[in-house]
Design an enzyme around this catalytic site. Structure first.
Site, mmCIF file in Angstrom:
data_model
loop_
_atom_site.group_PDB
_atom_site.id
_atom_site.type_symbol
_atom_site.label_atom_id
_atom_site.label_comp_id
_atom_site.label_asym_id
_atom_site.label_seq_id
_atom_site.Cartn_x
_atom_site.Cartn_y
_atom_site.Cartn_z
ATOM 1 N N SER A 134 0.849 -1.191 0.000
ATOM 2 C CA SER A 134 0.000 0.000 0.000
ATOM 3 C C SER A 134 0.882 1.238 0.000
ATOM 4 O O SER A 134 1.842 1.324 0.768
ATOM 5 C CB SER A 134 -0.901 0.004 1.239
ATOM 6 O OG SER A 134 -1.663 1.186 1.303
ATOM 7 N N ALA A 138 -1.755 4.284 -4.627
ATOM 8 C CA ALA A 138 -2.452 3.045 -4.981
ATOM 9 C C ALA A 138 -2.072 1.931 -4.017
ATOM 10 O O ALA A 138 -1.140 2.066 -3.220
ATOM 11 C CB ALA A 138 -2.100 2.644 -6.410
ATOM 12 N N ASP A 289 12.259 5.222 -11.965
ATOM 13 C CA ASP A 289 11.925 5.064 -10.548
ATOM 14 C C ASP A 289 12.525 3.754 -10.033
ATOM 15 O O ASP A 289 11.855 2.971 -9.368
ATOM 16 C CB ASP A 289 10.400 5.071 -10.370
ATOM 17 C CG ASP A 289 9.978 5.358 -8.935
ATOM 18 O OD1 ASP A 289 10.806 5.873 -8.157
ATOM 19 O OD2 ASP A 289 8.820 5.062 -8.579
#
Length: 533
Positions: A134, A138, A289
């Site tokens: 989590s 999202a 990322d």
């Protein structure tokens, strides 16, 4: 919306007071005297307050954590802008964790069903209500499709957009205020920083974009022993729901498990570097990322380890020109040819054309010579780029979002590689790749491809000439900005004359009248004179 914005303002004010951020703000040297005086008169500053035994970086990090996920993500992005922030603050912000409690599974199921237009049991043979992970934007659930494939389902948090709009609006207000009251703050372009963040967070809210990024990256490395990207199941993807193949790998930070399966750490570290340069220079499309939480290692063939990448929400790309200038910059840099580095920055348009190359060269030398006193294997490639950008910022280098993403990704990859294999010599891995890429740029195959691109410009030649003549005939034409094709970094003069010759050759080859040649020669002369102005 107004009530939400007002409540957020009160929340921000309470957090500022709790962590004494007003003290930090008033200590900024860029703050004008009148604002410093106004700040000192704030009511809560006259009340007794307990002393905080925290560094300024820690206070800022804790404040952003208190303000919630949108400010946390903003702090994470700020931590990559080491060309703007002091090292102590950037290092502290790098500890920000984008982890928040999961939202109820009932809300996840409801959103999935709304997006897919079907009941959950009609799509999935099994759906695990307890999320695997989590984050602020999202959360992820494990599932199995009716057709038998094990998948993960990523779903955007409900009711997130109003909060994002409100928080982004406040960030813009603070950024504009900073630009208005301080010339030093204007130099840091805070509005552009917030604007870049807004684009990043909005892009992350569109899971179809992430699915497309993952598909592209998977296609680029199809069959590669270096990198595996999970398959996207497009039939079940929507703007707020993403369904992908579930992968079973070892987290790249789980060094003990990697040792137990006798992973070749040297090969793993070097392959990470190879993946980065392949994405940047071969594909001009890179996963931006690649922090450790998004990288796994396949359990197959530990003697020839393969990476697995997930979460392709943020990607970067470079133009052909940026690729070329970056490669030449890095090669010149490691040859300690500071003059060439300075000239390349000016030629590329990364710093203003009026920059004095001698001054810029001297500044680069002053910053970089101490770095090169170390052995090459101890030099941080990412730090080299960072110091270069910091120096260029002093010469009014414009923010290049794609280069910021690249520098952040390189720092992640390099840090990970050195964690896996401390003796990693990144330059030894990168240099052959860069030099091979530069040779391929002038190979017959690439020259033919460039030739074909030149031919494609021919139909637009006469229109470009007419547009230029029309622009120059207008009043104040010389003060108007140049057309986009002229302001490009390409050598358009050479291209246009070359295109003219190609047209003439084509006409002769097609049996057209040779009398067309004088017109084309005249056009070439006219374009030459226009562009020389």
């Amino acid at each position: 919306m107004k009530l939400l914005a007002f409540r957020r303002l009160l929340r921000i004010q309470r957090v500022v007071v709790r962590y004494r951020l007003d003290d930090l703000i008033l200590e900024l040297p860029m703050l004008p005297w009148w604002l410093r005086l106004l700040g000192a008169a704030l009511p809560w500053r006259w009340l007794p307050r307990r002393k905080l035994e925290l560094t300024r970086g820690a206070r800022l990090r804790l404040a952003l954590q208190d303000l919630g996920p949108i400010f946390i993500k903003f702090g994470q992005i700020l931590s990559t802008r080491r060309d703007l922030l002091p090292d102590d603050i950037a290092n502290e912000l790098a500890w920000l964790q984008d982890k928040v409690p999961p939202f109820p599974p009932e809300l996840a199921v409801k959103r999935i069903e709304e997006q897919l237009g079907a009941k959950i049991e009609q799509v999935f043979a099994r759906f695990e209500r307890e999320p695997l992970a989590s984050a602020s934007v999202a959360q992820v659930h494990a599932a199995r499709l009716k057709s038998g494939e094990e998948v993960v389902v990523k779903v955007i948090r409900p009711n997130l957009e109003p909060v994002i709009r409100s928080d982004i609006a406040w960030l813009f207000i603070l950024a504009r205020l900073a630009e208005r009251v301080s010339s030093e703050a204007r130099r840091l372009h805070p509005v552009e920083v917030v604007s870049d963040y807004e684009k990043t967070i909005v892009d992350e809210l569109d899971l179809l974009r992430e699915a497309a990024n993952a598909s592209q990256l998977r296609r680029n490395f199809e069959g590669s022993p270096l990198l595996y990207v999970p398959q996207v199941y497009w039939d079940w993807c929507r703007p707020k729901v993403l369904v992908m193949e579930r992968i079973y790998g070892i987290p790249v930070t789980d060094l003990e498990t990697l040792r137990d399966q006798r992973t070749d750490f040297k090969a793993l570290a070097e392959r990470g570097v190879e993946i980065f340069f392949t994405q940047v220079f071969r594909d001009s499309f890179f996963h931006a990322d690649m922090h450790p939480g998004n990288i796994f290692v396949s359990t197959r063939a530990p003697w020839s380890p393969q990476y697995i990448a997930v979460d392709c929400g943020i990607v970067g790309s470079l133009t052909d020109e940026d690729q070329d200038y970056l490669a030449r910059n890095l090669i010149a840099f490691f040859k300690r040819d500071y003059r060439k580095v300075a000239q390349l920055h000016i030629d590329s348009g990364w710093v203003p054309a009026e920059t004095k190359v001698n001054d810029f060269e001297a500044a680069i030398r002053t910053v970089c010579e101490p770095i090169f006193e170390k052995p090459l294997k101890d030099i941080s490639f990412g730090q080299v780029l960072l110091r270069l950008f910091q120096t260029a910022r002093r010469f009014n280098m414009e923010i290049q979002p794609q280069l910021v993403l690249l520098q952040k990704t390189l720092l992640n990859i390099e840090g990970l590689g050195r964690q896996l294999y401390p003796e990693l010599d990144l330059w030894a891995t990168a240099q052959p790749f860069l030099e091979r890429w530069m040779r391929e740029r002038v190979s017959p195959k690439q020259l033919l491809r460039n030739f074909q691109q030149q031919v494609e410009q021919v139909p637009h030649l006469s229109q470009m000439a007419r547009d230029t003549l029309e622009r120059l005939s207008q009043p104040h034409a010389h003060n108007a900005p140049p057309p986009e094709w002229k302001s490009s970094r390409h050598d358009w003069l050479g291209r246009l004359v070359g295109a003219v010759l190609l047209v003439g050759a084509a006409e002769v080859g097609l049996g057209q009248q040779l009398e067309a040649w004088p017109a084309w020669v005249m056009l070439a002369g006219g374009v030459f004179l226009i562009l020389r102005r």
